[in-house]
Design a protein around this motif. Structure first.
Motif: not given
Length: 117
Positions: A7, A68-70, A72-74, A76-77, A80
């Motif tokens: 990144d 893609e990472r951001r 995925r993090e969003s 996931d949050e 949850q």
């Protein structure tokens, strides 16, 4: 070129290092000995396009990875939070249903006991 994390955004000198080395017939500045100012401008324009294309290519790969990472993090949050909300809602529903069942059973038992007196 040094090793970078996926990144990391490259600096211009790292992109320029990727340019092909000048041939023996080139001017010390990296441009071929120009026959005219127009051909020198054209050569500079070609170099600019090459650098631009390489920067865009490198940035696009990194942007795709970061996006893609951001994402995925969003997700996931968000998942949850939705899961926690759903668990709370189900728990409240079960508690209410259990209270109703117990209240109904107690009322039936009290009625049975009163009828047997």
């Amino acid at each position: 070129m040094s090793t970078q994390s996926p990144d990391a955004i490259p600096v211009l000198t790292q992109v320029i290092d990727l340019l092909p080395p000048p041939s023996s017939a080139t001017h010390p500045s990296g441009l071929a000995a120009a026959a005219s100012p127009e051909s020198a401008k054209e050569e500079w324009a070609n170099i600019e396009r090459t650098i631009n294309d390489r920067v865009l290519l490198q940035l696009q790969g990194r942007i795709d990875f970061m996006l893609e990472r951001r994402l995925r993090e969003s997700l996931d949050e968000a998942m949850q939070k939705v899961t926690q909300d759903l668990v709370g809602e189900i728990r409240r529903g079960l508690e209410s249903a259990l209270r109703d069942v117990i209240a109904h059973a107690v009322a039936q038992e009290v009625a049975r006991m009163q009828a047997s007196e």
